[in-house]
Design a protein around this motif. Structure first.
Motif, short mmCIF file in Angstrom:
data_model
loop_
_atom_site.label_atom_id
_atom_site.label_comp_id
_atom_site.label_asym_id
_atom_site.label_seq_id
_atom_site.Cartn_x
_atom_site.Cartn_y
_atom_site.Cartn_z
N ILE A 114 40.07 3.79 116.99
CA ILE A 114 38.79 3.46 116.35
C ILE A 114 38.64 4.19 115.03
CG2 ILE A 114 36.28 3.62 116.59
CD1 ILE A 114 36.71 3.41 119.65
N GLY A 115 38.90 5.48 115.01
CA GLY A 115 38.73 6.29 113.81
C GLY A 115 38.79 7.76 114.17
N PRO A 116 38.25 8.63 113.33
CA PRO A 116 38.32 10.06 113.63
C PRO A 116 37.32 10.46 114.72
CG PRO A 116 37.08 9.71 111.61
CD PRO A 116 37.60 8.36 112.03
N ALA A 117 37.76 11.33 115.60
CA ALA A 117 36.85 11.98 116.54
C ALA A 117 36.73 13.44 116.13
CB ALA A 117 37.34 11.83 117.97
N LEU A 172 31.27 5.68 106.11
CA LEU A 172 31.38 4.39 106.79
C LEU A 172 31.93 3.28 105.90
CD1 LEU A 172 28.09 4.48 108.89
CD2 LEU A 172 30.42 4.48 109.78
N ARG A 173 32.15 3.57 104.64
CA ARG A 173 32.76 2.57 103.75
C ARG A 173 34.26 2.41 104.00
NH1 ARG A 173 30.34 4.07 97.74
NH2 ARG A 173 28.12 3.76 98.22
N GLU A 174 34.84 3.27 104.81
CA GLU A 174 36.29 3.25 105.05
C GLU A 174 36.76 1.86 105.53
OE1 GLU A 174 39.98 3.44 105.55
OE2 GLU A 174 39.00 5.22 104.67
N ASP A 192 42.20 16.58 105.67
CA ASP A 192 41.24 17.41 104.95
C ASP A 192 41.01 16.95 103.51
OD1 ASP A 192 43.77 18.16 104.13
OD2 ASP A 192 43.49 20.30 104.47
N ARG A 193 42.04 16.41 102.86
CA ARG A 193 41.84 15.93 101.49
C ARG A 193 40.97 14.67 101.48
NH1 ARG A 193 47.17 15.68 98.05
NH2 ARG A 193 47.20 17.81 98.88
N TYR A 194 41.08 13.85 102.51
CA TYR A 194 40.20 12.68 102.65
C TYR A 194 38.75 13.15 102.66
CZ TYR A 194 38.07 8.58 104.98
OH TYR A 194 37.28 7.50 105.31
N LEU A 195 38.47 14.19 103.44
CA LEU A 195 37.11 14.71 103.53
C LEU A 195 36.66 15.26 102.18
CD1 LEU A 195 34.63 15.43 105.24
CD2 LEU A 195 35.80 17.55 105.89
N SER A 196 37.54 15.99 101.51
CA SER A 196 37.20 16.55 100.19
C SER A 196 36.88 15.45 99.19
CB SER A 196 38.35 17.42 99.68
OG SER A 196 38.58 18.53 100.52
N ASP A 197 37.64 14.36 99.25
CA ASP A 197 37.41 13.25 98.31
C ASP A 197 36.04 12.62 98.53
OD1 ASP A 197 39.88 13.68 97.19
OD2 ASP A 197 40.87 12.03 98.24
N VAL A 228 28.76 6.62 115.72
CA VAL A 228 28.48 5.30 115.16
C VAL A 228 29.68 4.38 115.33
CG1 VAL A 228 28.06 4.03 113.01
CG2 VAL A 228 26.75 6.09 113.51
N THR A 229 30.86 4.85 114.94
CA THR A 229 32.04 3.98 114.98
C THR A 229 32.43 3.63 116.40
OG1 THR A 229 33.45 5.97 114.74
CG2 THR A 229 32.94 4.71 112.74
#
Length: 399
Positions: A189-192, A231-233, A251-256, A280-281
């Motif tokens: 689904i995505g990140p937990a 949620l735009r991912e 972690d770089r995804y989060l920083s971006d 949500v996801t």
């Protein structure tokens, strides 16, 4: 057959182990019973975990580092196996998933997957045959090699009234849906915990490297603007079958994303928002399949804040943990790979093609002999169609 299952998941924090004694039910060879006699978690040495995290995407690495980590992780798995056998007694077979370090997906097709932790070290240390490299065959057959736990989920949930989802909340959330009119489906689904752990490490918010009991998130408020950006991912709207990992959610995804926000967010608010992202996801996918009951496992099952947010977003849906079906939540995947080992030894396919996207079911893995000649059981004429887990459990932290 007594099988030791081993895996280190996408949180990269340690090795989950489970010893399961599998036997067919009297009079019904398709009904399998698994007695779970031992579960534990053996934490990685902090230095090894740090070195492993530094080698993962999006950072670069070298073949020399991959080779050295393959040995170091293999030795850590071997030590965990030796400890487990000393506590739980001898086993007939070991199935090691190893540690995923890369999952290669392009245009919704998996092209390769790499798990390290050289299994020869386990066979050498224990003298026991080892099944390993369990994902590659499904990928070669056109599947994603994930979620392989969907095989055990389907055996556990088939025949129960209503529509069930087996939800794993590890570094990545994944779900198996059983009981709908169509065949079982499963996908990531995505990140937990992946982005939550990244935030804790970035902010040095807790010495453990994660939000213990969701306490930091519980003290914060959801930042709706940040949640909207997350949620735009594009991954969330891709159709199943699909798989993902820390190749995307790192972690770089989060920083971006925080750079796009262009303002500060407190650590409690950041963790509250990331927890809400998981809620949500997951809730969207549970509702899309008209699920009545959700069986939860993984580290997120021990996070009361995450469970509260899921409950709030899933009114009328029953939420239970996998413990109610005999699988301790933090050991469910280790139990699933013990089952994979049993299937491989008996020549039984351990995949659900409608879940992974493969062309058909496949017998998984490669077998490394133990001390003596390799002797496998006679192939099973009937693969299991149901599984009942029961506890004869002994175990602990393994630390």
């Amino acid at each position: 057959m007594k099988v030791l299952g081993m895996i280190s998941g996408t949180s990269h924090d340690g090795i989950d182990v489970a010893v399961v004694d599998f036997s067919p039910a009297d009079g019904d060879p398709t009904a399998l019973t698994g007695t779970v006699s031992h579960v534990s978690t053996v934490p990685y040495d902090p230095g090894l975990r740090t070195r492993l995290l530094r080698a993962l995407p999006p950072r670069g690495t070298t073949l020399a580092e991959v080779c050295e980590l393959d040995t170091a992780v293999g030795q850590a798995f071997a030590e965990a196996a030796v400890r487990t056998v000393a506590t739980a007694g001898p086993v007939d077979l070991i199935c090691s998933h190893g540690q995923t370090v890369y999952h290669w997906v392009q245009a919704q097709q998996a092209h390769g997957t790499l798990q390290i932790g050289q299994p020869a070290w386990i066979a050498e240390a224990t003298g026991t045959p080892v099944v390993a490299d369990v994902r590659a065959r499904d990928v070669a057959a056109g599947g994603h090699g994930a979620p392989l736990v969907s095989f055990m989920d389907t055996l556990l949930l088939t025949g129960r009234p209503g529509v069930w989802a087996a939800l794993n909340l590890g570094g990545i959330s994944n779900m198996t849906v059983v009981g709908a009119p169509a065949e079982p489906v499963a996908y990531d689904i995505g990140p937990a915990n992946a982005l939550l752990d990244a935030a804790v490490l970035q902010r040095q918010a807790h010495p453990t490297g994660f939000d213990v009991d969701g306490a930091i998130a519980a003290a914060g408020r959801v930042d709706e603007e940040l949640l909207g950006l997350l949620l735009r991912e594009d991954y969330y709207v891709l159709p199943a079958p699909k798989s993902t990992g820390k190749e995307l959610f790192h972690d770089r995804y989060l920083s971006d994303v925080l750079t796009l926000l262009a303002r500060d967010v407190t650590t409690p608010d950041l963790l509250a928002t990331l927890t809400e992202l998981t809620a949500v996801t997951v809730a969207e996918q549970v509702q899309a399949h008209a699920v009545d009951h959700v069986m939860i496992s993984g580290g997120g099952a021990a996070n009361p804040t995450m469970l509260r947010r899921l409950t709030a977003r899933l009114p009328g849906v029953e939420l239970i943990t996998s413990a109610e079906l005999g699988a301790p939540p933090d050991a469910k995947e280790a139990i699933a790979f013990a089952l994979t080992g049993w299937c491989t030894a008996h020549g039984v396919a351990a995949t659900v093609p409608s879940a992974t996207g493969a062309r058909g079911p496949r017998v998984l893995g490669a077998v490394i002999p133990g001390d003596g000649p390799l002797r496998l059981p006679e192939p099973s004429a009937h693969g299991p169609r149901s599984l009942r887990l029961r506890s004869g459990e002994r175990g602990g932290s393994g630390g």
